[in-house]
Write a protein that holds these residues in place. Structure first.
Motif, PDB file in Angstrom:
ATOM      1  N   THR A  49     -43.121  48.482   1.496  1.00  0.00           N
ATOM      2  CA  THR A  49     -42.513  47.189   1.192  1.00  0.00           C
ATOM      3  C   THR A  49     -43.457  46.037   1.499  1.00  0.00           C
ATOM      4  OG1 THR A  49     -40.293  48.053   1.530  1.00  0.00           O
ATOM      5  CG2 THR A  49     -40.555  45.671   1.701  1.00  0.00           C
ATOM      6  N   THR A  65     -44.640  43.613  -1.349  1.00  0.00           N
ATOM      7  CA  THR A  65     -44.270  42.216  -1.168  1.00  0.00           C
ATOM      8  C   THR A  65     -45.476  41.297  -1.332  1.00  0.00           C
ATOM      9  OG1 THR A  65     -42.433  42.773   0.268  1.00  0.00           O
ATOM     10  CG2 THR A  65     -43.327  40.571   0.494  1.00  0.00           C
ATOM     11  N   ASN A  96     -38.260  38.352   2.499  1.00  0.00           N
ATOM     12  CA  ASN A  96     -38.534  39.754   2.216  1.00  0.00           C
ATOM     13  C   ASN A  96     -38.228  40.619   3.426  1.00  0.00           C
ATOM     14  OD1 ASN A  96     -39.713  40.893  -0.382  1.00  0.00           O
ATOM     15  ND2 ASN A  96     -40.506  38.809  -0.274  1.00  0.00           N
TER      16      ASN A  96
END
Length: 171
Positions: free
Chosen positions: A73, A77, A109
């Motif tokens: 992630t 991101t 995020n």
């Protein structure tokens, strides 16, 4: 004289908000369709990076699922920030706001990551009860990368356009 459907449908002036949620939703889609399309394009690419890295780290390198998801992630991101900054909302704010945008982007995020991790955590709980269904690679992918990312993306779209990439008039 019988009334026609055109006479019974309330007309709203072009500047007012329609009361019908379907009409209002259609107007929102038409007015924000371009940025939504770009957001989905950037997000789709970042999603492929996220899912690919998650599976590579979890299956290929035998990392724990939550560490693999967090790492994937963060990398996805970073890609998505630059895509959204320079393509989706390129018309908003100048380069002087890049540091503020970057910090807010990663903050939101982080919340999105927590949403995905919560779905993965819920799957782990269900795996304790029904391991044959939930203690599988498919179940982990569905929890983290379909349900989690879907919920997180809805949250992020609103947060990005409201607080990160604000229009010049909203400063």
């Amino acid at each position: 004289m019988p009334s026609t459907s055109a006479e019974t449908v309330p007309q709203t002036p072009s500047g007012s908000r329609p009361r019908n949620p379907i009409t209002r939703g259609w107007r929102l889609l038409r007015s924000h369709g371009g940025e939504l399309f770009r957001f989905v394009g950037v997000g789709g690419t970042a999603y492929c990076i996220d899912v690919g890295l998650f599976n590579l780290l979890m299956l290929g390198l035998d990392w724990p699922d939550w560490i693999a998801k967090t790492t994937a992630t963060v990398i996805a991101t970073t890609f998505a920030f630059f895509g959204n900054r320079y393509w989706t909302w390129r018309d908003r704010l100048g380069s002087s706001a890049a540091h503020r945008q970057y910090l807010l982007y990663f903050f939101f995020n982080g919340i999105g990551l927590l949403i995905s991790l919560a779905c993965l955590w819920a799957n782990s709980g269900l795996a304790q009860v029904w391991p044959e269904y939930f203690d599988t690679v498919l179940a982990k992918n569905l929890a983290a990368n379909v349900i989690g990312v879907g919920l997180a993306s809805t949250f992020r779209f609103y947060a990005y356009r409201t607080w990160v990439f604000r229009s010049a008039g909203r400063l």
